[in-house]
Design an enzyme around this catalytic site. Structure first.
Site, PDB file in Angstrom:
ATOM      1  N   HIS A  67     -40.601 -15.283 -27.543  1.00  0.00           N
ATOM      2  CA  HIS A  67     -41.626 -15.547 -26.520  1.00  0.00           C
ATOM      3  C   HIS A  67     -42.963 -15.065 -27.102  1.00  0.00           C
ATOM      4  O   HIS A  67     -43.499 -14.032 -26.697  1.00  0.00           O
ATOM      5  CB  HIS A  67     -41.256 -14.791 -25.243  1.00  0.00           C
ATOM      6  CG  HIS A  67     -42.076 -15.138 -24.030  1.00  0.00           C
ATOM      7  ND1 HIS A  67     -43.250 -15.871 -24.076  1.00  0.00           N
ATOM      8  CD2 HIS A  67     -41.873 -14.851 -22.720  1.00  0.00           C
ATOM      9  CE1 HIS A  67     -43.721 -15.997 -22.845  1.00  0.00           C
ATOM     10  NE2 HIS A  67     -42.906 -15.388 -22.003  1.00  0.00           N
ATOM     11  N   ARG A  70     -45.971 -16.040 -14.279  1.00  0.00           N
ATOM     12  CA  ARG A  70     -47.095 -15.632 -15.119  1.00  0.00           C
ATOM     13  C   ARG A  70     -47.379 -16.582 -16.280  1.00  0.00           C
ATOM     14  O   ARG A  70     -48.522 -16.966 -16.528  1.00  0.00           O
ATOM     15  CB  ARG A  70     -46.874 -14.223 -15.675  1.00  0.00           C
ATOM     16  CG  ARG A  70     -47.324 -13.140 -14.745  1.00  0.00           C
ATOM     17  CD  ARG A  70     -46.455 -11.932 -14.909  1.00  0.00           C
ATOM     18  NE  ARG A  70     -45.103 -12.255 -14.475  1.00  0.00           N
ATOM     19  CZ  ARG A  70     -44.672 -12.104 -13.226  1.00  0.00           C
ATOM     20  NH1 ARG A  70     -45.443 -11.592 -12.321  1.00  0.00           N
ATOM     21  NH2 ARG A  70     -43.449 -12.458 -12.875  1.00  0.00           N
ATOM     22  N   THR A  71     -46.349 -16.953 -17.018  1.00  0.00           N
ATOM     23  CA  THR A  71     -46.625 -17.737 -18.226  1.00  0.00           C
ATOM     24  C   THR A  71     -47.215 -19.087 -17.853  1.00  0.00           C
ATOM     25  O   THR A  71     -48.237 -19.519 -18.394  1.00  0.00           O
ATOM     26  CB  THR A  71     -45.336 -17.885 -19.066  1.00  0.00           C
ATOM     27  OG1 THR A  71     -44.802 -16.587 -19.292  1.00  0.00           O
ATOM     28  CG2 THR A  71     -45.617 -18.554 -20.398  1.00  0.00           C
ATOM     29  N   ARG A  97     -41.133 -24.174 -22.139  1.00  0.00           N
ATOM     30  CA  ARG A  97     -40.132 -23.115 -21.914  1.00  0.00           C
ATOM     31  C   ARG A  97     -38.809 -23.798 -21.631  1.00  0.00           C
ATOM     32  O   ARG A  97     -38.753 -24.748 -20.835  1.00  0.00           O
ATOM     33  CB  ARG A  97     -40.529 -22.246 -20.727  1.00  0.00           C
ATOM     34  CG  ARG A  97     -39.402 -21.332 -20.287  1.00  0.00           C
ATOM     35  CD  ARG A  97     -39.821 -20.341 -19.243  1.00  0.00           C
ATOM     36  NE  ARG A  97     -40.649 -19.300 -19.820  1.00  0.00           N
ATOM     37  CZ  ARG A  97     -41.086 -18.246 -19.137  1.00  0.00           C
ATOM     38  NH1 ARG A  97     -40.762 -18.093 -17.862  1.00  0.00           N
ATOM     39  NH2 ARG A  97     -41.828 -17.329 -19.719  1.00  0.00           N
ATOM     40  N   LYS A 139     -32.843 -38.315 -16.166  1.00  0.00           N
ATOM     41  CA  LYS A 139     -32.209 -39.597 -16.496  1.00  0.00           C
ATOM     42  C   LYS A 139     -31.498 -39.534 -17.841  1.00  0.00           C
ATOM     43  O   LYS A 139     -30.978 -40.534 -18.328  1.00  0.00           O
ATOM     44  CB  LYS A 139     -33.263 -40.700 -16.556  1.00  0.00           C
ATOM     45  CG  LYS A 139     -34.034 -40.892 -15.266  1.00  0.00           C
ATOM     46  CD  LYS A 139     -35.051 -42.018 -15.490  1.00  0.00           C
ATOM     47  CE  LYS A 139     -35.999 -42.147 -14.322  1.00  0.00           C
ATOM     48  NZ  LYS A 139     -37.106 -43.059 -14.631  1.00  0.00           N
TER      49      LYS A 139
END
Ligand code: NCD
Length: 310
Positions: free
Chosen positions: A132, A54-55, A104, A83
């Site tokens: 959030h 969803r996000t 995120r 890396k």
């Protein structure tokens, strides 16, 4: 003015600024086509170091619906992170390409760190078990749609209150409105963390803690369910023991007020029986839709995009 600001926790925005974001999202819902070009030529970068449906997609959809473009990754192994590049260097780099960064990450504080190094606003799309804030904006828009306002509500949070970042963000934000009460419903092992409780005590907000969903559901105006956050457990055995502690069923819904709404940030695992989906009080899939509109509103504000002419 939200232009060029980063959003790391809901407390970064005043209630007035949040009110403006909600009002604009409501205008977008009324006539989305009017907003189809307002971010033309702008780029949103999304850096997802943790899974998302969803996000990630709602940010992408939001930017595309505003006429902008998106780039990014949902698997950090395809980026220079593999890396050994630091978060600071990735932020410095992506900030040169994009007008806004959405990030995120499993580690608390990552979005804040990125915001120090990027040349553009950074939006926290979840940092570990911390905050959030765009889910909070989604949740506020949903509550306002069903309840009209936030003042005087009794809100129950149920499930994994220890690791549930959407719960930390929403409870501390709702605490800034008038006369909001909370009932925290969780197993003893997953109670609300001290950093949230301290903030609520400081604000003089009333809350009670219980392990009893059936005994508290009748008092609630909003029931906010959450899944047990498997990925944040050290012990799989402990997760398996707690994962089905609460399951919201149609029988339990019979004990609730006729106008209580059930919310869930999703994904759902087992904690809401699928029979409950047909109950008109189940708001969680509508909540998904509000997530896209509030993100359209947020992107416009951070980029300083003009409201389209009537
Ligand atoms: C939440 C999250 O990522 O914190 N999901 C979401 O963004 N809607 C909730 C969760 O994963 O349980």
């Amino acid at each position: 003015m939200l232009k060029d600001k980063s959003l790391i926790a809901p407390s970064d925005f005043t209630l007035e600024e949040i009110g403006e974001l909600l009002a604009r999202a409501e205008r977008i819902i009324e006539s989305p086509a009017r907003y189809a070009d307002v971010c033309k030529g702008k780029i949103l970068a999304s850096l997802f170091y943790e899974p998302s449906t969803r996000t990630k997609f709602s940010f992408d959809a939001a930017m595309l619906r505003l006429g902008g473009n998106t780039l990014g990754f949902s698997d950090p192994n395809t980026s220079s992170t593999a890396k050994g590049e630091t978060i600071a260097d990735s932020a410095r780099t992506v900030g040169k390409y994009a007008d806004v960064i959405v990030v995120r990450h499993p580690k608390e504080g990552t979005a804040k760190l990125m915001s120090r190094y990027a040349d553009c606003p950074v939006i926290n799309a979840g940092d570990g078990g911390h905050h959030h804030p765009t889910q909070t904006l989604t949740d506020l828009l949903t509550i306002r749609h069903y309840k009209g306002s936030f003042d005087g509500l009794t809100v129950g949070f149920c499930g994994d209150l220890k690791f549930g970042r959407t719960i930390h963000s929403l409870s501390t934000c709702l605490a800034r409105y008038q006369n909001v009460h909370f009932i925290f419903i969780s197993p003893e092992e997953l109670t609300m963390p001290a950093f949230v409780k301290e903030e609520l005590i400081e604000k003089g907000v009333q809350f009670t803690e219980t392990t009893d969903l059936e005994g508290s559901i009748s008092q609630l105006d909003v029931l906010y369910m959450s899944r047990v956050q498997r990925e944040r457990f050290i012990s799989e055995e402990e997760y398996l023991r707690l994962k089905d502690y609460f399951i919201l069923t149609t029988e339990k819904m019979e004990l609730a007020k006729p106008d209580m709404i059930v919310m869930h940030p999703l994904p759902r695992v087992n904690e809401i029986s699928t029979d409950v989906d047909a109950d008109p009080r189940a708001a969680y899939f509508e909540q998904v839709k509000f997530g896209m509109y509030i993100r359209m509103s947020l992107i416009m504000s951070l980029l300083g995009a003009e409201e389209p002419r009537a």
